[in-house]
Design a protein around this motif. Structure first.
Motif, PDB file in Angstrom:
ATOM      1  N   ALA A 174       0.842  -1.207   0.000  1.00 39.33           N
ATOM      2  CA  ALA A 174       0.000   0.000   0.000  1.00 39.33           C
ATOM      3  C   ALA A 174       0.876   1.255   0.000  1.00 39.33           C
ATOM      4  O   ALA A 174       0.420   2.334  -0.390  1.00 39.33           O
ATOM      5  N   GLY A 175       2.126   1.098   0.461  1.00 39.63           N
ATOM      6  CA  GLY A 175       3.033   2.252   0.491  1.00 39.63           C
ATOM      7  C   GLY A 175       3.325   2.715   1.917  1.00 39.63           C
ATOM      8  O   GLY A 175       3.716   3.866   2.130  1.00 39.63           O
ATOM      9  N   LYS A 176       3.186   1.819   2.884  1.00 45.47           N
ATOM     10  CA  LYS A 176       3.398   2.181   4.299  1.00 45.47           C
ATOM     11  C   LYS A 176       4.829   2.660   4.538  1.00 45.47           C
ATOM     12  O   LYS A 176       5.059   3.661   5.207  1.00 45.47           O
ATOM     13  N   SER A 177       5.767   1.912   3.984  1.00 43.52           N
ATOM     14  CA  SER A 177       7.172   2.287   4.208  1.00 43.52           C
ATOM     15  C   SER A 177       7.493   3.581   3.475  1.00 43.52           C
ATOM     16  O   SER A 177       8.244   4.421   3.986  1.00 43.52           O
ATOM     17  N   SER A 178       6.905   3.766   2.284  1.00 45.38           N
ATOM     18  CA  SER A 178       7.150   5.016   1.540  1.00 45.38           C
ATOM     19  C   SER A 178       6.622   6.215   2.325  1.00 45.38           C
ATOM     20  O   SER A 178       7.278   7.260   2.398  1.00 45.38           O
ATOM     21  N   VAL A 179       5.433   6.080   2.920  1.00 45.55           N
ATOM     22  CA  VAL A 179       4.858   7.182   3.692  1.00 45.55           C
ATOM     23  C   VAL A 179       5.684   7.423   4.956  1.00 45.55           C
ATOM     24  O   VAL A 179       5.965   8.575   5.319  1.00 45.55           O
ATOM     25  N   ALA A 195       5.485  -7.326  -2.618  1.00 47.53           N
ATOM     26  CA  ALA A 195       4.568  -7.316  -1.470  1.00 47.53           C
ATOM     27  C   ALA A 195       5.177  -8.137  -0.344  1.00 47.53           C
ATOM     28  O   ALA A 195       5.704  -9.223  -0.582  1.00 47.53           O
ATOM     29  N   GLY A 196       5.118  -7.613   0.875  1.00 46.82           N
ATOM     30  CA  GLY A 196       5.683  -8.341   2.017  1.00 46.82           C
ATOM     31  C   GLY A 196       7.131  -7.963   2.274  1.00 46.82           C
ATOM     32  O   GLY A 196       7.899  -8.769   2.800  1.00 46.82           O
ATOM     33  N   THR A 197       7.511  -6.743   1.924  1.00 46.65           N
ATOM     34  CA  THR A 197       8.902  -6.303   2.126  1.00 46.65           C
ATOM     35  C   THR A 197       9.207  -6.097   3.610  1.00 46.65           C
ATOM     36  O   THR A 197      10.191  -6.604   4.129  1.00 46.65           O
ATOM     37  N   THR A 198       8.352  -5.354   4.289  1.00 45.04           N
ATOM     38  CA  THR A 198       8.605  -5.041   5.709  1.00 45.04           C
ATOM     39  C   THR A 198       8.135  -6.193   6.581  1.00 45.04           C
ATOM     40  O   THR A 198       7.021  -6.688   6.420  1.00 45.04           O
ATOM     41  N   ARG A 199       8.996  -6.604   7.511  1.00 43.61           N
ATOM     42  CA  ARG A 199       8.606  -7.647   8.472  1.00 43.61           C
ATOM     43  C   ARG A 199       8.740  -7.110   9.898  1.00 43.61           C
ATOM     44  O   ARG A 199       7.765  -6.991  10.617  1.00 43.61           O
ATOM     45  N   SER A 274      -2.245   8.381  -5.053  1.00 38.48           N
ATOM     46  CA  SER A 274      -3.258   9.210  -5.711  1.00 38.48           C
ATOM     47  C   SER A 274      -2.819   9.554  -7.129  1.00 38.48           C
ATOM     48  O   SER A 274      -3.641   9.895  -7.974  1.00 38.48           O
ATOM     49  N   ASP A 275      -1.518   9.444  -7.392  1.00 40.84           N
ATOM     50  CA  ASP A 275      -1.030   9.720  -8.753  1.00 40.84           C
ATOM     51  C   ASP A 275      -1.513   8.697  -9.763  1.00 40.84           C
ATOM     52  O   ASP A 275      -1.533   8.958 -10.962  1.00 40.84           O
ATOM     53  N   LEU A 276      -1.898   7.527  -9.288  1.00 43.11           N
ATOM     54  CA  LEU A 276      -2.325   6.469 -10.212  1.00 43.11           C
ATOM     55  C   LEU A 276      -3.807   6.528 -10.559  1.00 43.11           C
ATOM     56  O   LEU A 276      -4.242   5.933 -11.526  1.00 43.11           O
ATOM     57  N   SER A 298       0.130  11.103  -2.348  1.00 48.30           N
ATOM     58  CA  SER A 298       1.017  10.257  -3.127  1.00 48.30           C
ATOM     59  C   SER A 298       2.394  10.300  -2.495  1.00 48.30           C
ATOM     60  O   SER A 298       3.035  11.353  -2.478  1.00 48.30           O
ATOM     61  N   ALA A 299       2.809   9.154  -1.955  1.00 48.88           N
ATOM     62  CA  ALA A 299       4.143   9.100  -1.344  1.00 48.88           C
ATOM     63  C   ALA A 299       5.198   9.266  -2.425  1.00 48.88           C
ATOM     64  O   ALA A 299       6.306   9.709  -2.151  1.00 48.88           O
ATOM     65  N   GLN A 300       4.816   8.912  -3.655  1.00 49.74           N
ATOM     66  CA  GLN A 300       5.796   8.992  -4.750  1.00 49.74           C
ATOM     67  C   GLN A 300       6.066  10.437  -5.169  1.00 49.74           C
ATOM     68  O   GLN A 300       7.217  10.852  -5.223  1.00 49.74           O
TER      69      GLN A 300
HETATM   70  N1  LIG Z   1       2.746   5.201  -8.050  1.00 50.44           N
HETATM   71  C1  LIG Z   1       3.007   5.160  -6.765  1.00 50.44           C
HETATM   72  N2  LIG Z   1       3.710   4.138  -6.244  1.00 50.44           N
HETATM   73  C2  LIG Z   1       3.957   4.130  -4.922  1.00 50.44           C
HETATM   74  C3  LIG Z   1       3.480   5.144  -4.064  1.00 50.44           C
HETATM   75  N3  LIG Z   1       3.860   4.849  -2.810  1.00 50.44           N
HETATM   76  C4  LIG Z   1       4.561   3.707  -2.875  1.00 50.44           C
HETATM   77  N4  LIG Z   1       4.623   3.261  -4.146  1.00 50.44           N
HETATM   78  C5  LIG Z   1       5.273   2.043  -4.634  1.00 50.44           C
HETATM   79  O1  LIG Z   1       4.592   0.922  -4.115  1.00 50.44           O
HETATM   80  C6  LIG Z   1       5.494  -0.132  -3.824  1.00 50.44           C
HETATM   81  C7  LIG Z   1       5.360  -0.574  -2.376  1.00 50.44           C
HETATM   82  O2  LIG Z   1       5.749   0.490  -1.540  1.00 50.44           O
HETATM   83  P1  LIG Z   1       6.153   0.257  -0.025  1.00 50.44           P
HETATM   84  O3  LIG Z   1       6.337   1.576   0.590  1.00 50.44           O
HETATM   85  O4  LIG Z   1       7.306  -0.710   0.059  1.00 50.44           O
HETATM   86  O5  LIG Z   1       4.841  -0.442   0.480  1.00 50.44           O
HETATM   87  P2  LIG Z   1       4.563  -1.135   1.883  1.00 50.44           P
HETATM   88  O6  LIG Z   1       3.156  -0.883   2.217  1.00 50.44           O
HETATM   89  O7  LIG Z   1       5.587  -0.734   2.879  1.00 50.44           O
HETATM   90  O8  LIG Z   1       4.743  -2.669   1.525  1.00 50.44           O
HETATM   91  P3  LIG Z   1       5.073  -3.931   2.483  1.00 50.44           P
HETATM   92  O9  LIG Z   1       6.245  -3.553   3.335  1.00 50.44           O
HETATM   93  O10 LIG Z   1       5.395  -4.996   1.526  1.00 50.44           O
HETATM   94  O11 LIG Z   1       3.856  -4.200   3.257  1.00 50.44           O
HETATM   95  C8  LIG Z   1       6.880   0.404  -4.171  1.00 50.44           C
HETATM   96  O12 LIG Z   1       7.213  -0.024  -5.462  1.00 50.44           O
HETATM   97  C9  LIG Z   1       6.698   1.908  -4.131  1.00 50.44           C
HETATM   98  O13 LIG Z   1       7.605   2.594  -4.972  1.00 50.44           O
HETATM   99  C10 LIG Z   1       2.723   6.217  -4.652  1.00 50.44           C
HETATM  100  O14 LIG Z   1       2.246   7.138  -4.000  1.00 50.44           O
HETATM  101  N5  LIG Z   1       2.508   6.151  -6.003  1.00 50.44           N
END
Ligand SMILES: Nc1nc2c(ncn2[C@@H]2O[C@H](COP(=O)(O)OP(=O)(O)OP(=O)(O)O)[C@@H](O)[C@H]2O)c(=O)[nH]1
Ligand SMILES: [Mg+2]
Length: 393
Positions: A174-179, A195-199, A274-276, A298-300
């Motif tokens: 979902a982008g938890k680590s990015s946020v 999917a499943g990167t963070t443990r 939100s960018d998608l 959008s974390a991106q």
């Molecule tokens: N387009 C887009 N991609 C994003 C955004 N935020 C994150 N991503 C992408 O989504 C993917 C997963 O992002 P993570 O931040 O690792 O997601 P996570 O929720 O921590 O995932 P887990 O640790 O696996 O649960 C990565 O390829 C990011 O680059 C966003 O706002 N827009």
């Protein structure tokens, strides 16, 4: 001891009772190099002195009546303060804010006790008041209400001291680590397309609206047969339950229900990526409780991050910044005040029927308030509090 100079310095003599500890006190101001400090320490030890234990000065100040226990705790908190809110709260407690509060409670209980004891000693048999009409009823009731108010706000004081827990939860990817990284302003957690990167839980300490906050990035929630991932998910859920605020992250391009069961009133739901989606919806296509703030970002690209930070910061401030009145800041305080209030609650119905019993309850309330002040000999509690100071304080 042989008369050889160690250094040139300043000796400050603070005679009792005006020193910090209330005892005669000498302070050497020296050129602080390790060699000078050690030379002086050796000379003083040879002359019969010894090194102070951690917190010994504060403990002596407390034992000599210069500080009560809550003021000493305030000093400890002031030394440890990292944030403005912690400083304000600690200073207020060090300056006797909480002491003033419990002293007024204690005066109230003593007044009520005097009335009841007068009645036991000189019973007026013709006119036995029922408990509600009893003169002490309204004042005791008012005390229990004031204590309840303090107990209700205790959570705030404890959170200011210990920091506010924010858990970022949601489905994998979902982008938890990015946020989390956006909030931290650095690459604290690993981000990948898998999917499943963070443990493990990744914790980031921040200051938000002057308050200490700990943001936890957690494992994505899903059914997993991988033992390591499953343990990460168990920890994620546990952290979400313990946290003060949960942020449920949804991928706006493919929202899921994962983690929805963990949300409570006052939490956040964030639609990431939100960018998608051409028009990120203001509300997710999910059944959300009222009282959940929903926002897109959008974390991106960084769009909406500032808005999210502002909202989070406002919520943290509104819920936890220290109020104008000094309050309870430790579990120890909460425990003492709760016991005092419960004793008063028991006294109320006994007033008109069995004043002796009401008197016993009031004395139990006094005892609990004395513990709060540190007036009873609770050596184990003292040890715990004073040993946390550094040597020399
Ligand atoms: N387009 C887009 N991609 C994003 C955004 N935020 C994150 N991503 C992408 O989504 C993917 C997963 O992002 P993570 O931040 O690792 O997601 P996570 O929720 O921590 O995932 P887990 O640790 O696996 O649960 C990565 O390829 C990011 O680059 C966003 O706002 N827009
Ligand atoms: Mg992650």
């Amino acid at each position: 001891m042989d008369g050889t100079p160690i250094d040139e310095g300043l000796l400050l003599w603070m005679p009792a009772p005006h020193s910090f500890t209330g005892e005669d006190c000498a302070e050497f101001q020296i050129h602080g190099s390790p060699a000078v400090a050690e030379g002086l320490a050796n000379a003083l030890n040879a002359a019969g002195a010894r090194q102070a234990e951690a917190g010994e000065f504060t403990r002596r100040a407390f034992l000599n009546g210069k500080l009560d226990l809550t003021e000493a705790e305030g000093l400890a908190d002031l030394i440890d303060a990292d944030t403005e809110a912690q400083r304000v709260q600690a200073l207020r407690q060090m300056q006797g804010g909480l002491k003033a509060r419990y002293e007024s409670w204690r005066d109230g209980v003593l007044d009520a006790l005097a009335q009841i004891e007068g009645e036991i000693d000189f019973p007026d048999e013709a006119d036995i008041p029922d408990d509600l009409a009893h003169k002490a009823f309204a004042p005791i009731k008012a005390l229990t209400e004031d204590m309840s108010a303090a107990l209700e706000r205790a959570e705030r004081g404890e959170r200011v001291r210990a920091g506010i827990e924010i858990a970022i939860i949601g489905a994998p990817n979902a982008g938890k680590s990015s946020v989390t990284n956006r909030l931290a302003g650095r690459e604290a957690a690993i981000v990948t397309a898998q999917a499943g990167t963070t443990r493990d839980i990744v914790e980031v300490n921040l200051v938000m609206g002057g308050l200490a906050v700990r943001v936890s990035d957690t494992a994505g929630l899903r059914e997993s047969l991988d033992v390591i991932e499953a343990e990460g998910i168990r920890r994620a859920r546990a952290r979400a339950v313990e946290a003060d605020i949960r942020v449920l992250l949804l991928d706006a391009s493919q929202p899921s229900n994962e983690g929805l069961d963990l949300l409570r009133a006052g939490d956040f739901c964030v639609l990431n990526k939100s960018d998608l989606t051409p028009m990120p919806q203001a509300t997710p296509p999910l059944a959300l409780e009222d009282n959940i703030q929903t926002l897109p970002l959008s974390a991106q690209t960084g769009d909406g991050i500032e808005n999210f930070q502002d909202k989070l910061s406002q919520t943290v401030q509104a819920r936890y910044s220290p109020g104008r009145e000094a309050g309870l800041t430790r579990a120890r305080h909460r425990d003492c005040v709760l016991r005092a209030k419960e004793a008063l609650d028991r006294a109320l119905p006994a007033l008109g029927i069995a004043p002796e019993l009401a008197g016993d309850d009031l004395r139990a309330a006094l005892q609990a308030l004395r513990e709060l002040a540190g007036e009873t000999d609770i050596e184990a509690v003292f040890d715990r509090i004073f040993s946390r100071f550094c040597v020399g304080k």
